[in-house]
Scaffold this motif. Structure first.
Motif, short mmCIF file in Angstrom:
data_model
loop_
_atom_site.label_atom_id
_atom_site.label_comp_id
_atom_site.label_asym_id
_atom_site.label_seq_id
_atom_site.Cartn_x
_atom_site.Cartn_y
_atom_site.Cartn_z
N ILE A 120 36.11 -4.56 14.93
CA ILE A 120 36.65 -3.21 14.72
C ILE A 120 35.66 -2.15 15.22
CG2 ILE A 120 37.30 -1.53 12.91
CD1 ILE A 120 38.60 -3.95 11.42
N GLU A 121 34.37 -2.39 14.95
CA GLU A 121 33.36 -1.42 15.41
C GLU A 121 33.26 -1.35 16.93
OE1 GLU A 121 29.82 -2.78 13.45
OE2 GLU A 121 30.69 -2.27 11.49
N THR A 122 33.62 -2.43 17.60
CA THR A 122 33.50 -2.48 19.06
C THR A 122 34.67 -1.80 19.77
OG1 THR A 122 32.33 -4.57 18.77
CG2 THR A 122 33.02 -4.09 20.99
N LEU A 123 35.73 -1.47 19.03
CA LEU A 123 36.95 -0.93 19.66
C LEU A 123 36.70 0.32 20.52
CD1 LEU A 123 39.43 -1.54 16.71
CD2 LEU A 123 39.64 -2.53 19.01
N PRO A 124 35.95 1.32 20.01
CA PRO A 124 35.77 2.52 20.86
C PRO A 124 35.06 2.19 22.17
CG PRO A 124 35.02 2.93 18.60
CD PRO A 124 35.33 1.47 18.68
N ALA A 125 34.05 1.31 22.10
CA ALA A 125 33.34 0.95 23.34
C ALA A 125 34.26 0.19 24.28
CB ALA A 125 32.11 0.10 22.99
N ALA A 126 35.11 -0.66 23.71
CA ALA A 126 36.05 -1.43 24.55
C ALA A 126 37.00 -0.48 25.27
CB ALA A 126 36.81 -2.44 23.71
N ALA A 127 37.49 0.52 24.54
CA ALA A 127 38.40 1.50 25.16
C ALA A 127 37.67 2.26 26.26
CB ALA A 127 38.95 2.45 24.10
N ALA A 128 36.40 2.62 25.98
CA ALA A 128 35.62 3.36 26.98
C ALA A 128 35.33 2.51 28.21
CB ALA A 128 34.32 3.86 26.36
N ARG A 129 35.27 1.18 28.06
CA ARG A 129 34.97 0.28 29.19
C ARG A 129 36.24 -0.22 29.87
NH1 ARG A 129 29.36 -1.21 28.23
NH2 ARG A 129 29.33 -3.12 29.48
N GLY A 130 37.37 0.42 29.61
CA GLY A 130 38.56 0.11 30.42
C GLY A 130 39.67 -0.63 29.72
N ALA A 131 39.46 -1.05 28.46
CA ALA A 131 40.56 -1.75 27.77
C ALA A 131 41.68 -0.76 27.48
CB ALA A 131 40.07 -2.38 26.48
N ARG A 132 42.91 -1.18 27.77
CA ARG A 132 44.07 -0.35 27.43
C ARG A 132 44.83 -0.97 26.26
NH1 ARG A 132 49.14 1.94 28.92
NH2 ARG A 132 50.07 0.16 29.96
N TRP A 133 44.51 -2.25 25.99
CA TRP A 133 45.22 -3.01 24.97
C TRP A 133 44.25 -3.72 24.04
CZ3 TRP A 133 50.40 -2.43 24.97
CH2 TRP A 133 51.00 -1.99 26.15
N CYS A 134 44.73 -4.01 22.82
CA CYS A 134 43.98 -4.88 21.90
C CYS A 134 44.90 -6.02 21.48
CB CYS A 134 43.52 -4.09 20.68
SG CYS A 134 42.59 -5.09 19.49
N ASP A 135 44.34 -7.21 21.41
CA ASP A 135 45.10 -8.41 21.05
C ASP A 135 44.31 -9.16 19.98
OD1 ASP A 135 46.72 -10.69 21.05
OD2 ASP A 135 46.63 -10.99 23.23
N VAL A 136 44.99 -9.97 19.18
CA VAL A 136 44.35 -10.82 18.17
C VAL A 136 45.01 -12.19 18.23
CG1 VAL A 136 43.96 -11.16 15.68
CG2 VAL A 136 43.86 -8.86 16.65
N PHE A 137 44.22 -13.26 18.16
CA PHE A 137 44.79 -14.61 18.04
C PHE A 137 45.03 -14.82 16.54
CE2 PHE A 137 43.93 -19.36 19.30
CZ PHE A 137 45.24 -19.69 18.98
#
Ligand code: NIG
Ligand code: FE
Length: 388
Positions: free
Chosen positions: A180-197
């Protein structure tokens, strides 16, 4: 790029009925005109591709891949042939190999797979992280995904899948918090989507709920691996959260499917996984279709459950094993998949769509489904440019 594609024996635009003896005009990378060859506009671009009677379809949209990984899972595969069931644990093997590889090596591996996908008519691809599983390793994979987008003609949609499995030696609660804490950095590095197994032995419905709710707060679109190994309630969660897609769904119930349909969640079918897992769970496609769920197809390209870059192969299995009609399968591989990514300018050849086309090796799309082990795609065009 400007291009006139003529000599089309059969054209599937996905917005209108199939058209015989057709042509397509692409201007500045977009579809400017489609229609009967006899009515080709006089000012059509001089750059011409004559496809000599072939069937032409929109470039395939592969809505679910784990394209960035290193290593192979030979022992796990051989054990599965001997009867060992899949439990997701092999993901950690790929994580170790992927962490050990450099960004350049990972990009080279992924670009090789991208080239195979392009030669099979894929023009848009979703790619997930998920084999890094530390913040730095996951963000590095987003950089690799961006490199694939920059260095190959494929259009890329990046997905952050930090919640692929709880990494070895990690407490699950602290790992979920870290994702959860990594989400903003992931969005800033180009992620447009989030997925969970979200499945038995991986992440629970409650954990997926927390991660995806936070992802939505950070502006990411939502996708979910659901009901692959066992029915855990993930599809119902996808409906509750209004995810763009729920993927796999081998163990989905009719009630889950109705909830997905009501919430507009696209059901992404991954028939190469069902084959590779030897699970014989082929009935979910009919359950989803009967409930009115929009269907998409994807390869799930990954080293554990689906080592496959070919959308035509997914189409073949969708028809022959899952019981989709040829028309349903091609729609799922183009328009349905684009909708699962909420993209409205790919997956069809309506006016203004991107000029992304697959020229089949046959005069009718059904022949490509019937011909097993052949070469399904002759040429691939992205934005009016021949890329294969
Ligand atoms: O989509 N289900 C989760 N992830 C992949 C498998 C990943 C792996 O086994 O490496 C899948 O099947
Ligand atoms: Fe997957």
């Amino acid at each position: 790029m400007n291009l006139t594609v003529r000599g089309i024996g059969r054209l599937l635009t996905m917005t209108e009925p199939a058209l015989p003896d057709a042509a397509v005009v692409v201007r500045e990378g977009r579809v400017a005109w489609t229609g009967p060859a006899a009515k080709l506009p006089p000012d059509a671009p001089e750059q011409v591709l004559d496809v000599e009677g072939a069937c032409v379809v929109p470039g395939f949209v592969d809505a679910h891949t784990h394209l960035v990984f290193a290593g192979v899972r030979r022992d796990e595969f051989v054990a599965r042939l001997a009867g060992q069931p899949y439990d997701g644990g092999g993901i950690r093997t790929t994580v170790a190999a992927t962490r050990a590889a450099s960004v350049e090596d990972l990009a080279a591996l992924a670009l090789g797979r991208a080239a195979t996908a392009l030669s099979n008519g894929t023009t848009t691809m979703e790619i997930k992280t998920g084999y890094g599983l530390t913040p730095d390793d996951e963000l590095r994979l987003l950089d690799v995904i961006a490199m694939v987008g920059a260095r190959s003609p494929l259009r890329i949609e990046a997905t952050y899948l930090g919640a692929h499995v709880v990494p070895e030696g990690r407490d699950r609660e602290s790992y979920v918090a870290e994702v959860i804490e990594t989400l903003p950095a992931a969005a800033a590095r180009g992620a447009r989507w989030c997925d969970v197994f979200c499945d038995r032995g991986v992440f629970t419905v409650d954990e997926a709920h927390r991660i995806l709710s936070a992802a939505r707060d950070h502006g990411l679109g939502l996708r979910l691996h659901a009901e692959e190994i066992a029915r855990t309630g993930a599809a119902a969660l996808a409906a509750e959260l209004g995810c763009a897609s729920a993927d796999h769904l081998e163990h989905v119930s009719a009630e889950d499917a109705r909830a997905m349909a009501a919430a507009g969640v696209v059901g992404v079918l991954l028939p190469t996984v069902t084959l590779s897992l030897r699970s014989q769970a082929w009935g979910h496609a009919a359950i989803l279709r009967d409930a009115g769920v929009q269907l998409a197809l994807a390869t799930d390209c990954n080293p554990g459950t689906s080592w496959c870059e070919s959308m035509p192969y997914a189409v073949q299995l969708a028809c022959l094993a899952m019981g989709l009609s040829v028309d349903e399968a091609f729609r799922a591989a183009t328009l349905g998949a684009a909708h699962s990514l909420r993209l409205d300018d790919v997956g069809h050849l309506g006016q203004g769509a991107r000029g992304d086309l697959a020229v089949l090796t046959a005069e009718h799309e059904a022949d490509v489904v019937a011909h097993l082990g052949g070469r399904p795609v002759l040429r691939t065009i992205v934005g009016g440019e021949l890329v294969n």
